[in-house]
Write a protein that holds these residues in place. Structure first.
Motif, short mmCIF file in Angstrom:
data_model
loop_
_atom_site.label_atom_id
_atom_site.label_comp_id
_atom_site.label_asym_id
_atom_site.label_seq_id
_atom_site.Cartn_x
_atom_site.Cartn_y
_atom_site.Cartn_z
N LEU A 1 -1.82 2.79 10.53
CA LEU A 1 -2.04 1.78 11.58
C LEU A 1 -0.73 1.16 12.03
O LEU A 1 -0.55 0.86 13.20
CB LEU A 1 -3.00 0.70 11.08
CG LEU A 1 -4.44 1.14 10.85
CD1 LEU A 1 -5.25 0.01 10.22
CD2 LEU A 1 -5.09 1.59 12.15
N LYS A 2 0.18 0.96 11.08
CA LYS A 2 1.48 0.38 11.42
C LYS A 2 2.27 1.31 12.35
O LYS A 2 2.85 0.88 13.34
CB LYS A 2 2.28 0.12 10.16
CG LYS A 2 3.67 -0.40 10.40
CD LYS A 2 4.44 -0.51 9.09
CE LYS A 2 5.91 -0.71 9.38
NZ LYS A 2 6.71 -0.55 8.17
N ASN A 3 2.27 2.59 12.02
CA ASN A 3 2.99 3.56 12.84
C ASN A 3 2.34 3.72 14.21
O ASN A 3 3.03 3.99 15.20
CB ASN A 3 3.05 4.92 12.13
CG ASN A 3 3.96 4.86 10.92
OD1 ASN A 3 4.81 3.99 10.81
ND2 ASN A 3 3.76 5.79 10.02
N LYS A 4 1.04 3.56 14.28
CA LYS A 4 0.34 3.74 15.55
C LYS A 4 0.55 2.54 16.49
O LYS A 4 0.77 2.71 17.67
CB LYS A 4 -1.15 3.92 15.29
CG LYS A 4 -1.96 4.29 16.49
CD LYS A 4 -3.38 4.61 16.10
CE LYS A 4 -4.15 5.08 17.32
NZ LYS A 4 -5.51 5.45 16.96
N SER A 5 0.51 1.32 15.91
CA SER A 5 0.60 0.15 16.79
C SER A 5 1.86 -0.67 16.60
O SER A 5 2.09 -1.61 17.36
CB SER A 5 -0.62 -0.76 16.53
OG SER A 5 -0.55 -1.30 15.22
N SER B 1 0.79 -1.23 0.00
CA SER B 1 0.00 0.00 0.00
C SER B 1 0.83 1.28 0.00
O SER B 1 0.40 2.27 -0.55
CB SER B 1 -0.94 0.00 1.20
OG SER B 1 -0.20 -0.16 2.38
N GLY B 2 1.98 1.28 0.61
CA GLY B 2 2.84 2.47 0.57
C GLY B 2 2.69 3.40 1.76
O GLY B 2 1.88 3.17 2.66
N PRO B 3 3.46 4.48 1.74
CA PRO B 3 3.50 5.38 2.90
C PRO B 3 2.26 6.25 3.08
O PRO B 3 1.96 6.67 4.19
CB PRO B 3 4.74 6.25 2.64
CG PRO B 3 4.98 6.17 1.19
CD PRO B 3 4.47 4.84 0.74
N LEU B 4 1.50 6.50 2.02
CA LEU B 4 0.29 7.32 2.13
C LEU B 4 -0.94 6.43 2.16
O LEU B 4 -1.76 6.43 1.24
CB LEU B 4 0.21 8.30 0.95
CG LEU B 4 1.37 9.27 0.78
CD1 LEU B 4 1.19 10.09 -0.47
CD2 LEU B 4 1.49 10.16 2.00
#
Length: 152
Positions: A143-147, A134-137
């Motif tokens: 969700l990955k950065n949050k959890s 899916s990429g950075p945007l």
């Protein structure tokens, strides 16, 4: 299974932001195709019966058209958002393979057969996003950065 993880990791590491805009356009095209299937099912039903695809009955064709339209609507939205992108892409690939080889290939490789060329291009992009993700945007990245986990 290890090879798939390596491909996913390579795709996550080598993902340019401009590819996210291409992913969004791809999702919008798929979503629009789902809307066109729902708005006029008789055209697609006639196309399938003219090509005599697998000898399905008209009831089975109608149910199949609605399932494909639903898959395009939901899958297109998921691809636009970048939410479980690889899953949404994997659901779309068999539909596009069927469209390329059984529906759009029968009129031939002529230049006016724009549906064939669009289907081939969309199929290529689906395979690309199945590999690179899916990429950075995307919602997946958020969700990955949050959890700290990956959801695609």
């Amino acid at each position: 299974m290890n090879v798939i993880r390596k491909i996913e990791h390579w795709g996550d590491v080598h993902h340019a932001k401009w590819l996210d805009f291409l992913r969004i356009i791809l999702g919008l095209i798929i979503f629009a195709k789902g809307i066109s299937f729902i708005s006029d099912t008789s055209v697609l039903q006639n196309l399938i019966t003219q090509n005599n695809v697998f000898g399905f009955s008209s009831v089975m064709i109608t149910v199949g058209i609605h399932l494909v339209a639903f898959a395009h609507l939901v899958g297109g939205l998921l691809i636009v958002l970048g939410l479980v992108t690889r899953f949404a892409v994997v659901i779309q690939i068999p539909i596009l393979l069927f469209a390329v080889f059984f529906i759009n290939l029968t009129p031939g490789f002529s230049l006016p057969n724009s549906e064939l060329w669009l289907s081939v291009l969309v199929l290529f992009l689906l395979i690309l996003f199945w590999v690179i993700g899916s990429g950075p945007l995307s919602v997946d990245e958020g969700l990955k950065n949050k959890s700290g986990k990956r959801y695609d």
